[in-house]
Design a protein around this motif. Structure first.
Motif, PDB file in Angstrom:
ATOM      1  N   PRO A 128      17.933  24.162  31.658  1.00  0.00           N
ATOM      2  CA  PRO A 128      17.637  23.513  30.376  1.00  0.00           C
ATOM      3  C   PRO A 128      17.954  22.028  30.339  1.00  0.00           C
ATOM      4  CG  PRO A 128      18.651  25.657  30.001  1.00  0.00           C
ATOM      5  CD  PRO A 128      18.716  25.420  31.488  1.00  0.00           C
ATOM      6  N   ALA A 129      19.092  21.618  30.874  1.00  0.00           N
ATOM      7  CA  ALA A 129      19.476  20.203  30.803  1.00  0.00           C
ATOM      8  C   ALA A 129      18.550  19.336  31.649  1.00  0.00           C
ATOM      9  CB  ALA A 129      20.916  20.023  31.270  1.00  0.00           C
ATOM     10  N   ASP A 132      15.147  18.997  30.064  1.00  0.00           N
ATOM     11  CA  ASP A 132      15.208  18.041  28.953  1.00  0.00           C
ATOM     12  C   ASP A 132      15.194  16.604  29.469  1.00  0.00           C
ATOM     13  OD1 ASP A 132      15.629  17.419  26.078  1.00  0.00           O
ATOM     14  OD2 ASP A 132      17.525  16.589  26.816  1.00  0.00           O
ATOM     15  N   GLN A 134      13.735  15.542  32.167  1.00  0.00           N
ATOM     16  CA  GLN A 134      12.362  15.252  32.590  1.00  0.00           C
ATOM     17  C   GLN A 134      11.451  15.025  31.386  1.00  0.00           C
ATOM     18  OE1 GLN A 134       9.502  14.081  34.273  1.00  0.00           O
ATOM     19  NE2 GLN A 134      10.680  14.987  35.966  1.00  0.00           N
ATOM     20  N   ARG A 135      11.633  15.800  30.307  1.00  0.00           N
ATOM     21  CA  ARG A 135      10.814  15.604  29.103  1.00  0.00           C
ATOM     22  C   ARG A 135      11.029  14.211  28.521  1.00  0.00           C
ATOM     23  NH1 ARG A 135      11.840  21.170  28.046  1.00  0.00           N
ATOM     24  NH2 ARG A 135      13.789  20.636  26.981  1.00  0.00           N
ATOM     25  N   ARG A 136      12.290  13.788  28.436  1.00  0.00           N
ATOM     26  CA  ARG A 136      12.595  12.471  27.860  1.00  0.00           C
ATOM     27  C   ARG A 136      12.102  11.349  28.776  1.00  0.00           C
ATOM     28  NH1 ARG A 136      18.847  13.368  26.824  1.00  0.00           N
ATOM     29  NH2 ARG A 136      18.777  11.233  26.027  1.00  0.00           N
ATOM     30  N   HIS A 257      23.529  13.424  31.773  1.00  0.00           N
ATOM     31  CA  HIS A 257      23.873  14.822  31.485  1.00  0.00           C
ATOM     32  C   HIS A 257      25.158  15.154  32.223  1.00  0.00           C
ATOM     33  CE1 HIS A 257      24.143  19.094  32.255  1.00  0.00           C
ATOM     34  NE2 HIS A 257      23.856  18.893  33.527  1.00  0.00           N
ATOM     35  N   SER A 276      23.992  24.608  29.951  1.00  0.00           N
ATOM     36  CA  SER A 276      22.950  23.662  30.365  1.00  0.00           C
ATOM     37  C   SER A 276      22.212  24.084  31.625  1.00  0.00           C
ATOM     38  CB  SER A 276      23.557  22.271  30.577  1.00  0.00           C
ATOM     39  OG  SER A 276      24.561  22.320  31.574  1.00  0.00           O
TER      40      SER A 276
END
Length: 344
Positions: A128-129, A132, A134-136, A257, A276
């Motif tokens: 999950p971390a 996230d 990569q999305r940002r 992170h 995470s």
């Protein structure tokens, strides 16, 4: 459509794969394959309807099998992937994909070149971390990535903590290949560029009785001039303990992170996965099943897996020689694409 999956391998990670596959809709595990039939029967009991067998070739040829999940030791990845691809089956293979670029190329030819598909299990991308981050990054939060620093401490590589083949570089590829592939693939994915040079230094920290360095640092330089420092330590005393910190600096900002920021309770001697990172394997296998059924591209492409493997092989050579190694990802077949520089 229910996807029939044969799982080849009966080790600890094969068990985790079976548990994850058993929880997915539209999946039927048809076979659990291992040379130890008693162990195969033990694992097959986790997935009702699965047949335990030691005959991998027969399992692969079975018409009920649409796809094969290869979870053996690394030397088994290439032969079973090639056999499955030639039999017209889709393949998911554990990381590292292979022990050489030639083997990986043969695996790609037998699957993608034969009308099926191949996905390498780079689990970190599904945490999950990391997803996230990569999305940002993709939506432009920090501009172009320029500098990556990963510190990753976990347990464990203690004497008798691993099985013998994992200590043998001829069978595991060496520690930068066997475990370092996680960080190398992460760097390739986040930086969006190919490493062209790597320098590795290793150290036996607390696990001085092991035949390989339990800890190492890799410094990567990319085609676009960006840099990455990947620090890995597999010497924490308790198996399952984990501390990881990722810092990614771009042209207009920074992403970070740390597992230290995860909420939750801990109990000495009984570590639990940080929130995470938890659930990554199930997400990875669900993504693979969806991709096979829908015919959609995988998050982990074979081109990216090839870059990560060649870089990890270069890191292992640098660890052995004590010198930086240049990487040519476009080297012709038969050339490993690695050039050893002067020692430091």
């Amino acid at each position: 459509m229910t996807l029939g999956v044969a799982v080849i391998g009966t080790g600890r990670f094969a068990r985790e794969h079976l548990v994850a596959l058993a929880g997915l809709p539209d999946v039927q595990v048809t076979h659990v394959v291992g040379h130890d039939l008693d162990r195969a029967r033990e694992l097959a009991a986790l997935v009702p309807g699965a047949l335990a067998t030691s005959d991998a070739e027969a399992a692969i040829r079975d018409a009920a099998v649409d796809a094969v999940d290869v979870c053996t030791w690394t030397p088994g990845h290439a032969p079973w992937t090639i056999a499955a691809g030639r039999a017209g089956k889709h393949v998911h293979v554990e990381k590292p994909a292979a022990l050489s670029i030639a083997d990986l190329d043969a695996m790609i030819a037998a699957t993608e070149g034969n009308g099926t598909s191949l996905m390498v299990g780079q689990t970190v991308r599904f945490q999950p971390a990391i997803a996230d981050l990569q999305r940002r990054l993709a939506r432009g939060d920090i501009g172009d990535p320029r500098l990556l620093h990963v510190s990753w401490y976990t347990g464990h590589v203690w004497p008798e903590g691993w099985r013998g083949w994992q200590y043998d570089a001829a069978l595991s590829g060496g520690h930068p290949v066997h475990n370092g592939t996680h960080s190398v693939d992460l760097a390739v994915w986040l930086m969006g560029s190919r490493p062209v040079e790597v320098f590795t230094r290793g150290l036996r920290t607390w696990a001085t009785g092991t035949p390989i360095p339990d800890s190492f640092q890799m410094q990567l330089r990319f085609e676009n001039g960006s840099l990455a420092t990947l620090e890995l330590c597999y010497a924490l005393r308790q198996s399952g303990e984990l501390f990881r910190r990722v810092m990614l600096a771009g042209t207009t900002g920074t992403l970070a992170h740390s597992t230290a920021d995860d909420p939750g309770l801990t109990s000495p001697g009984h570590p639990v996965p940080p929130a995470s990172v938890e659930g990554a394997l199930r997400a990875q296998l669900a993504h693979w099943v969806d991709g096979v059924q829908a015919g959609t591209p995988f998050l982990v492409t074979t081109a990216q897996a090839r870059v990560a493997l060649r870089t990890a092989l270069a890191a292992q050579r640098s660890l052995v020689t004590g010198a930086p190694v240049s990487i040519d990802h476009d080297a012709p077949a038969g050339n490993d694409g690695l050039t050893t520089g002067s020692g430091r």
